[in-house]
Design a protein around this motif. Sequence first.
Motif, mmCIF file in Angstrom:
data_model
loop_
_atom_site.group_PDB
_atom_site.id
_atom_site.type_symbol
_atom_site.label_atom_id
_atom_site.label_comp_id
_atom_site.label_asym_id
_atom_site.label_seq_id
_atom_site.Cartn_x
_atom_site.Cartn_y
_atom_site.Cartn_z
ATOM 1 N N ARG A 114 8.042 -28.876 16.069
ATOM 2 C CA ARG A 114 8.932 -29.231 14.965
ATOM 3 C C ARG A 114 8.416 -28.701 13.644
ATOM 4 N NH1 ARG A 114 11.825 -34.792 14.266
ATOM 5 N NH2 ARG A 114 13.127 -34.715 16.100
ATOM 6 N N ARG A 115 7.095 -28.849 13.491
ATOM 7 C CA ARG A 115 6.455 -28.437 12.248
ATOM 8 C C ARG A 115 6.645 -26.935 12.023
ATOM 9 N NH1 ARG A 115 1.413 -29.577 9.186
ATOM 10 N NH2 ARG A 115 1.645 -31.748 9.752
ATOM 11 N N PHE A 124 12.036 -28.109 4.509
ATOM 12 C CA PHE A 124 11.579 -29.405 4.986
ATOM 13 C C PHE A 124 12.517 -30.515 4.534
ATOM 14 C CE2 PHE A 124 7.654 -28.381 6.899
ATOM 15 C CZ PHE A 124 7.146 -27.285 6.217
#
Length: 297
Positions: A114-115, A124
Amino acid sequence: MRAVKQLSAAFPQGWRTRFAPAPTGWLHLGHAVSALYVWGIARAFGGRVLLRVEDHDRGRARPEYERGIFDDLAWLGFEPDEVAPPQRERGAAYAAALAALEAAGLAYPCACTRREIGALSGDFFNEESRYPGTCRGRALDGAAHVARRVLMSDEMESFDDLRLGAQWQVPSSQCGDVLVRDRRGQWTYQFAVTVDDRDQAIDVVIRGEDLLSSTGRQLRLAQMIGRTEPPRYLHHPLIRSADGSKLSKSAGDTGIRELHAAGRTSGEVLGMAALAAGLVDTPRATTIAELPALFAR
Ligand code: GLU
């Protein structure tokens, strides 16, 4: 809402809809509003209601919440015509749908976290980050990487929402290739719901506007897994807390069991839901039997 004549023309004989809560918390007034739309419209226009427990998120689903769904709905008087198997029992169906997509070259393994995806899509802060297709051409070992994505081509999906009218969405620019199984081997909401709606022959999906942005990709996925007649959609307005945020139990909002324990009658709670939904103008207790009249007038 659209005129009743227009609305009733949209429903085929013996049509089917569903109420599909996730057992990740107790039901609250927002669920009661959704149930009111689902059962109200079904009862007004000759539809059948299927109750489906959406427990695809194995980490957050709890048996006590699942029991709570059945108890609270029964207390409120929402009786399903059918109960679908919970998603935890549907793994073989999801696996078969994915296998067919893979055989057609439409799905691929993904190794991204995910990051990484947040960093790659450079965002983000957006509610949703778009998968940039990093693993598309990587020929990863499918046994080592269980996550799978489905290719979203660049076409637009359009549909006629029964309440909101014409809608257009481009899934490839909203979310990119859709994740159908995650890194832990869990089926995602988008995929499970699309396979379920196909297999359970759902003709009309009635749900909150928070899911409107998912509809284009679900229509695309439905086509890709071979559904020839896509469902119709009706997205109802969400009720909001006093500060304008989405109503949720975690925000300490009105849980159905709390209202019950505090001595409210089910008719009073239905009345609160009808008022919050804007279906009636004045606070008054109502009954399930009165629901169709809220829609078919
Ligand atoms: N399980 C979803 C929820 O609880 C609803 C899914 C749907 O109606 O498509 O919000």
